[in-house]
Structure formats: C-alpha cells, structure tokens
Design an enzyme around this catalytic site. Structure first.
Site, PDB file in Angstrom:
ATOM      1  N   TYR A   1       0.832  -1.203   0.000  1.00  0.00           N
ATOM      2  CA  TYR A   1       0.000   0.000   0.000  1.00  0.00           C
ATOM      3  C   TYR A   1       0.870   1.258   0.000  1.00  0.00           C
ATOM      4  CZ  TYR A   1      -3.239   3.547   1.771  1.00  0.00           C
ATOM      5  OH  TYR A   1      -3.976   4.692   1.954  1.00  0.00           O
ATOM      6  N   GLU A   2       1.975   1.219   0.748  1.00  0.00           N
ATOM      7  CA  GLU A   2       2.871   2.370   0.843  1.00  0.00           C
ATOM      8  C   GLU A   2       3.915   2.395  -0.273  1.00  0.00           C
ATOM      9  OE1 GLU A   2       4.421   2.262   4.861  1.00  0.00           O
ATOM     10  OE2 GLU A   2       2.576   3.154   5.648  1.00  0.00           O
TER      11      GLU A   2
ATOM     12  N   GLU B   1       4.122   1.903  15.882  1.00  0.00           N
ATOM     13  CA  GLU B   1       4.945   1.753  14.679  1.00  0.00           C
ATOM     14  C   GLU B   1       4.089   1.583  13.437  1.00  0.00           C
ATOM     15  OE1 GLU B   1       8.231   1.343  12.180  1.00  0.00           O
ATOM     16  OE2 GLU B   1       8.232   1.968  14.267  1.00  0.00           O
TER      17      GLU B   1
ATOM     18  N   GLY C   1     -14.600   1.320  11.838  1.00  0.00           N
ATOM     19  CA  GLY C   1     -14.144   1.660  13.178  1.00  0.00           C
ATOM     20  C   GLY C   1     -13.069   0.746  13.732  1.00  0.00           C
TER      21      GLY C   1
ATOM     22  N   GLY D   1      -9.785   0.480  12.893  1.00  0.00           N
ATOM     23  CA  GLY D   1      -8.563   1.237  13.162  1.00  0.00           C
ATOM     24  C   GLY D   1      -8.679   2.049  14.438  1.00  0.00           C
ATOM     25  N   SER D   2      -9.815   2.695  14.622  1.00  0.00           N
ATOM     26  CA  SER D   2     -10.045   3.472  15.849  1.00  0.00           C
ATOM     27  C   SER D   2      -9.994   2.582  17.082  1.00  0.00           C
ATOM     28  CB  SER D   2     -11.402   4.174  15.799  1.00  0.00           C
ATOM     29  OG  SER D   2     -11.425   5.124  14.768  1.00  0.00           O
TER      30      SER D   2
ATOM     31  N   TYR E   1      -6.442  10.085  12.689  1.00  0.00           N
ATOM     32  CA  TYR E   1      -5.685  10.457  13.874  1.00  0.00           C
ATOM     33  C   TYR E   1      -6.176  11.792  14.434  1.00  0.00           C
ATOM     34  CZ  TYR E   1      -2.563   6.863  11.983  1.00  0.00           C
ATOM     35  OH  TYR E   1      -2.057   5.699  11.484  1.00  0.00           O
TER      36      TYR E   1
ATOM     37  N   GLU F   1       8.038  20.399  16.518  1.00  0.00           N
ATOM     38  CA  GLU F   1       9.295  19.752  16.859  1.00  0.00           C
ATOM     39  C   GLU F   1      10.420  20.109  15.900  1.00  0.00           C
ATOM     40  OE1 GLU F   1       8.755  15.604  17.627  1.00  0.00           O
ATOM     41  OE2 GLU F   1       7.767  16.019  19.527  1.00  0.00           O
TER      42      GLU F   1
END
EC number: 2.3.1.-
Length: 168
Positions: A27-28, A92, A104, A106-107, A140, A152
């Site tokens: 996917y990435e 990670e 829901g 992932g949440s 998120y 940061e």
C-alpha cells in the site's frame, strides 16, 4: 453480522501479521523494503523481554457461519522513553485490510493502544504518518492527535542529522 475483537497477538498470529505487514508495505509502495520474517516476529515479540507488542483485529463470524475467525488488521507498538516527558508508547504500524476500513476497526486498535499507554503510565502515544496518507491523518486528528511536525522541527535539529553526528 460478524463482530470484531481487538486482542493481544499470540505467537500463532505471526504468519497473519507478516501477511498484513506485506500488504501495508505494498500500500505504501515499499514492498521491497520488507526484510522481516515470521521467525523474527516470533523471536522478537514473544519471549521474556519482547522488543515489540502487537494487537490484532479479528473478525468473529456470526453464529452458524461456516468460516472461522479472520485477522484483518494489526497495531504494532513498543515503549520509548523521553528524557523530558518520561514514558511514551510508539505506534509503529497500524493497518486494516481495505475491505474492512470504515468500520471503526482502526479506531478500536488505536484506542486499545492508548489504554495500554495509560495503564503503563505513559505521557504520550506517538506515531508517524506518510504525508500523502490523508485517510490516516484524518483518522488520527479525529481521535485528538496533534501534528508535531512543525513544532518539533523548529525546536530541534532533524533526527537524521543528530543520528549522523552520533555515528561519527
């Protein structure tokens, strides 16, 4: 209707976790970077002093359905320490198979990692997200996450530069 169970991974889940890690890498668009093996996952996550912890999302079939439980997502995390903030937990990876997104899951994984963080006295749950992954960023933020990228970056040098200085 099947239900979802978020539970701690067991050693026997390592094959499914590796399969999902490979799906996430695909996917990435980073499939060539996956070097981990099922054996390494077992050795590093299940022993006296594990290097990581993992939750899995398991679909439980409705009564009378012929198929058994199916692992459709995972959240891999570990503990880190900040000299300024103390105990932290770092998420990670979190991944849910595309056909199960929007339900829901992932949440639920993130909330379970947050519960672990609170139980262990952590002050922060940290994670990183690719800048093109708008779906993840939206999730998120909806859960109350703050983007620390700019804050940061202005207060410390880039991590890569610090690492390079430490190695020479």
């Amino acid at each position: 209707m099947a239900s979802v169970l978020i539970r701690e991974a067991k050693e026997g889940d390592c094959g499914n976790i590796l399969r999902l890690i490979r799906e996430l890498a695909e996917y990435e668009k980073l499939s060539d970077q996956v070097k981990i093996s099922e054996e390494a996952l077992r050795a590093d996550g299940f022993g006296e002093n594990p290097f990581y912890h993992c939750l899995v999302a398991e679909i439980l079939p409705a009564p009378g359905e012929p198929q058994g439980p199916c692992v459709v997502g995972y959240g891999l995390y570990y503990f880190i320490y900040s000299t300024w903030k103390g105990r932290n937990i770092y998420l990670e990876d979190i991944y849910v198979k595309p056909e199960y997104r929007g339900q829901g899951i992932g949440s639920k994984i993130i909330k379970k990692v947050a519960e672990v963080a609170l139980d262990k006295g952590c002050s922060q749950l940290r994670l990183a997200v690719l800048d093109w992954n708008k779906g993840a960023m939206d999730l998120y933020k909806a859960l109350g996450a703050q983007d620390l990228t700019e804050a940061e970056a202005s207060s410390s040098p880039p991590a890569q530069a610090v690492l390079r200085d430490c190695l020479h």
